[in-house]
Motif scaffolding. Sequence first.
Motif: not given
Length: 206
Positions: A176-180, A185-186, A190-196
């Motif tokens: 969990m800590a690694w994923m967070l 970092a993303g 400037g990595i944007e969230l997917p368009r929904v």
Amino acid sequence: MKVLMLNGSANANGTTFTALTEIGKTLEQEGIGYEIFNMGGAPVRDCIGCGQCSEKGCTFTDDGVNEFVSKAKEVDGFIFGTPVYYAHPSGRVLSFLDRVFYSSGRSFAYKPGASVAVARRGGSSSSLEVLDKYFGISQMPVVGSTYWNMVYGRKGCEAVLDLEGMQTMRNLARNMAWMLKCFEAGREKGIELPRVQREDRTNFIR
């Protein structure tokens, strides 16, 4: 960063709490804060699909659902813990989560989640399958471990004797800590969230 954990047991200091505490201690070692939200033993309403939800959450305010929703909006990840009753999560935790997600599901999107089941002996796998469904419908990445997220023991003092179960909790916390940290970092890159898309709704029953 912070992880909000739900203790779905009526026993505030039982086996479910013991498992979540083991996760919490490891999260802190990884530089991640945590809070355990204890449901307690008070009654919890079912969701009745009344459609009266608001920005504050559920229209019913006589339990902890809206308090949990308020906290959920401010945290980065979630872990839902449940005792196992008849090879199934507790009815109370399901009623609680049904209302949480029905009223405020979008507050959980793109935040990682994991479920934990604690049993005396059996039914853990089927309980995990039920809880994991909340993540799939809410655009939540699911965090795994080195075994299914389960701990065995009838009492908290017995749960700590499940060495592999406690190890699984610690590895879950590290994942969990690694994923967070990866998500953070993303965002910094400037990595944007997917368009929904939400406009298409296929309803065959008229």
